[in-house]
Design an enzyme around this catalytic site. Structure first.
Site, PDB file in Angstrom:
ATOM      1  N   ASP A 248      -3.764  48.777  10.623  1.00  0.00           N
ATOM      2  CA  ASP A 248      -3.324  47.731  11.593  1.00  0.00           C
ATOM      3  C   ASP A 248      -2.980  46.674  11.303  1.00  0.00           C
ATOM      4  O   ASP A 248      -2.349  46.083  11.915  1.00  0.00           O
ATOM      5  CB  ASP A 248      -4.830  47.542  12.823  1.00  0.00           C
ATOM      6  CG  ASP A 248      -4.863  48.978  13.771  1.00  0.00           C
ATOM      7  OD1 ASP A 248      -3.961  50.027  13.649  1.00  0.00           O
ATOM      8  OD2 ASP A 248      -5.624  49.385  13.850  1.00  0.00           O
TER       9      ASP A 248
ATOM     10  N   TYR B 207      -6.680  49.790  20.655  1.00  0.00           N
ATOM     11  CA  TYR B 207      -8.178  49.036  20.448  1.00  0.00           C
ATOM     12  C   TYR B 207      -8.081  47.594  20.388  1.00  0.00           C
ATOM     13  O   TYR B 207      -7.373  46.721  19.960  1.00  0.00           O
ATOM     14  CB  TYR B 207      -8.783  49.539  18.643  1.00  0.00           C
ATOM     15  CG  TYR B 207      -9.708  51.083  18.867  1.00  0.00           C
ATOM     16  CD1 TYR B 207     -11.134  50.486  19.289  1.00  0.00           C
ATOM     17  CD2 TYR B 207      -9.551  52.225  18.302  1.00  0.00           C
ATOM     18  CE1 TYR B 207     -11.927  51.979  19.493  1.00  0.00           C
ATOM     19  CE2 TYR B 207     -10.122  52.475  18.222  1.00  0.00           C
ATOM     20  CZ  TYR B 207     -11.810  53.464  18.261  1.00  0.00           C
ATOM     21  OH  TYR B 207     -12.577  53.545  18.260  1.00  0.00           O
TER      22      TYR B 207
END
Length: 632
Positions: free
Chosen positions: A296, A380
């Site tokens: 990420d 998320y």
């Protein structure tokens, strides 16, 4: 630009525009070249410590990753704002080094390419889905899997699909499983559609805003108010933050997010630079989505997606906010208001004792300074929190929430996934973060000791078997300092000064206290383990090198591997040297039904605790709370 910022302060909007003009003048930004990353190129530590910390003393530089959307040519560019010129411009060998992060327009491009592809339309029709406007395309970084080999040479994404029937429907509740599209972002075409199996699209709503899903609102929660009538106890002067005996500089980067610099305690250095410059989220379902693993930070840039925080929603109390400046793919800056939250909060008992001999009864309250930000990366949401305590403890905590990534559930006792709604599965996965801690405990000459605790066998020196001992192992070279965690031995790592001692003649130190979680669970021979080598160990220690900034390497997207294993392969001396400590931490998430449809916060992190840094409890001088909290 107005004024002369501190050399470690984040770049301003004016500086980004100035750097962009330099690149335009050098012919580096001809259409369709886009920025995949744009941020401050920090001066070296030697330069800052030698006196360049004075405003205007250091060469102010910016670094950009430039991507030609038509040809795929990628460049790593550094410009000097001080000199008004390009310092370096290097073409990246993407096959050997990796691709640049995904840029915004590529996400939108993929939607158009896939929706118009006949193979994709046929795969959707096989599932009874003909209205492409209701199909949500989820382009995901492709990784590097060596088969077929030509894929690794392309700039690619793999596409999964979700069904969204209405505007407020939660698409994650309706995965269209068994099918994926492989898209070449440069040729702008679908290479192939892999259609392996059909599972019914789960139909139960996951819209947690819908009263029918969430149920009647709770009653009886009365207001909680946090006030500081005299204001906060900290001060912020530009990027310089002071609180009690702590001082540090606060920075922000589109890739790393929050960065902390020159952390000092009682006027003594502890950490030169602290950040969390990488994370990987590998999924453990081998059936169809074997390639699902997201870096990420390196692939998507966690700082780029920073939230604008709201008082009363994200933060309570007497809050000081700092804004962040982030650049999009054109290099044009935008300001994110309230990106960083700074406040102090009560944290329960600091110390307490009622003495049976002298009658003294004393209590003191613990308090901590909080520096944090929140970011949303796809499904998320992550909150990164750094805490500084009155007793000298530093804590890093990551709060994970949002929506778990979903897939169809085949039914029965499927070992790789939890059924969270009828036919809806959430695969087992890990969240593995890497903290980079450029240590400076009482100076630049530091070393690391691994400390285990254990019992001893019964013998002449331990006749009743009650002895508890420590085993202290000095880590002397980079190769030997790639270490696993071991909760069964209470394993910690002590960063010691090799130049300063306390009143007992022992080195002043800070101890890294990890949480008991497994490292990367992918097989050591897997392609993922090659790319996420940093996550195979809980600890790495390397000699400081300003070019070694990222644990998975500079260019993570589709990289074949690199970063920390390559850094440590030099096997340099780390005993009494200028060292960087890298710590891998994070949970293995076996999803619960309670994690659906939105996940309550889960927490992970680590602590750094002073160990012989002070000669006694440094909080004896904390005043007692007003009232009747002490006697004698």
């Amino acid at each position: 630009m107005t004024g002369h910022p501190h050399p470690l302060d984040p770049a301003t909007a004016g500086e980004y525009l100035a750097g962009r003009r330099i690149m335009v003048a050098a012919g580096l930004l001809a259409d369709p070249v886009r920025f995949a990353y744009y941020g401050l190129e920090e001066p070296s530590k030697e330069e800052v410590l030698a006196g360049a910390s004075q405003p205007g003393a250091a060469d102010r530089r910016l670094r950009a990753f430039l991507l030609n959307l038509k040809t795929g040519e990628s460049a790593d560019v550094v410009v000097s704002l001080t000199q008004g010129s390009v310092v370096s411009a290097r073409v990246i060998d993407t096959a050997a080094e990796g691709q640049l992060p995904i840029v915004d327009s590529e996400f939108h491009l993929v939607e158009e390419i896939v929706a118009a592809d006949p193979q994709w339309q046929a795969a959707m029709a096989r599932r009874g889905l003909t209205d492409m406007s209701k199909i949500r395309i989820c382009p995901i970084t492709a990784g590097a899997y060596r088969a077929p080999a030509e894929d690794d040479a392309r700039r690619m994404v793999r596409v999964l699909a979700f069904l969204q029937e209405g505007e407020h429907d939660l698409a994650w509740a309706h995965p269209v499983d068994g099918v994926t599209a492989h898209v070449d972002l440069i040729e702008k075409k679908v290479l192939r559609v892999t259609d392996e199996f059909v599972l019914p699209v789960p139909r139960e709503s996951g819209d947690y805003d819908d009263p029918a899903v969430r149920g009647p609102e709770r009653a009886g929660l009365r207001p909680v108010e946090i006030t500081q009538p005299e204001g906060p106890s900290f001060t912020v002067d530009g990027g310089l933050l002071r609180w009690q005996d702590w001082s540090l500089r606060v920075g922000f980067d589109a890739r790393e997010g929050l960065t902390l610099h020159q952390i000092e305690l009682a006027g003594r250095p502890v950490i030169y630079r602290a950040s969390v410059p990488e994370m990987v989220v590998p999924y453990g379902d081998p059936r169809f989505r074997y390639w699902q693993a997201y870096f990420d930070t390196g692939e998507y840039l966690v700082g780029k997606w920073v939230n604008s925080l709201e008082l009363g929603c994200d933060c309570l109390g007497e809050i000081t906010y700092l804004d962040a400046v982030i650049c999009g793919e054109t290099g044009e800056p935008r300001e994110v208001r309230n990106a960083i939250c700074i406040h102090e909060e009560d944290f329960g008992i600091l110390w307490k004792h009622t003495d049976i001999f002298n009658g003294s009864a004393q209590s003191r309250r613990q308090r901590r300074l909080v520096v944090s930000f929140f970011t949303t990366v796809g499904n998320y949401d992550y909150g990164f929190y750094w805490y500084f305590y009155l007793d000298g403890t530093i804590e890093c905590e990551v709060k994970m929430t949002g929506v778990v990534f979903t897939a169809g559930h085949p039914g029965g006792e499927y070992p790789y996934s939890t059924e969270v709604a009828p036919g809806l599965g959430a695969p087992v996965h890990q969240h593995l973060f890497s903290a980079r801690l450029d240590m400076s405990v009482d100076g630049q000459a530091n070393a690391v000791e691994e400390v285990d605790v254990h019992g001893l066998p019964v013998g002449p020196d331990n006749p009743f078997g009650n002895a508890i001992a420590q085993t202290v192992t000095r880590l002397t070279s980079e190769a030997s300092a790639a270490r696993p965690g071991d909760a069964s031995r209470g394993r910690v790592w002590r960063v010691v000064s090799t130049e300063r001692t306390n009143r007992f003649g022992r080195p002043t130190a800070f101890t890294l206290c990890p949480q008991p979680h497994p490292a990367l669970l992918a097989h050591p021979d897997s392609p993922l383990a090659a790319r996420a080598g940093f996550a195979t160990r809980a600890l790495w220690v390397t000699r400081y090198d300003p070019a070694q900034r990222y644990p998975a390497g500079d260019f993570v997207n589709q990289s074949p591997g690199g970063g920390l294993p390559a850094y440590a392969a030099a096997d340099r001396d780390i005993d009494g040297q200028d060292i960087v400590v890298w710590h891998t931490f994070g949970p293995t998430h076996v999803v619960r039904t309670e994690d659906w449809p939105v996940m309550p916060v889960a927490r992970t992190g680590f602590m750094l605790r002073p160990t012989g840094f002070f000669d006694r409890n440094p909080t004896l001088n904390v005043p007692a709370p007003p009232g009747h909290c002490h006697a004698g």
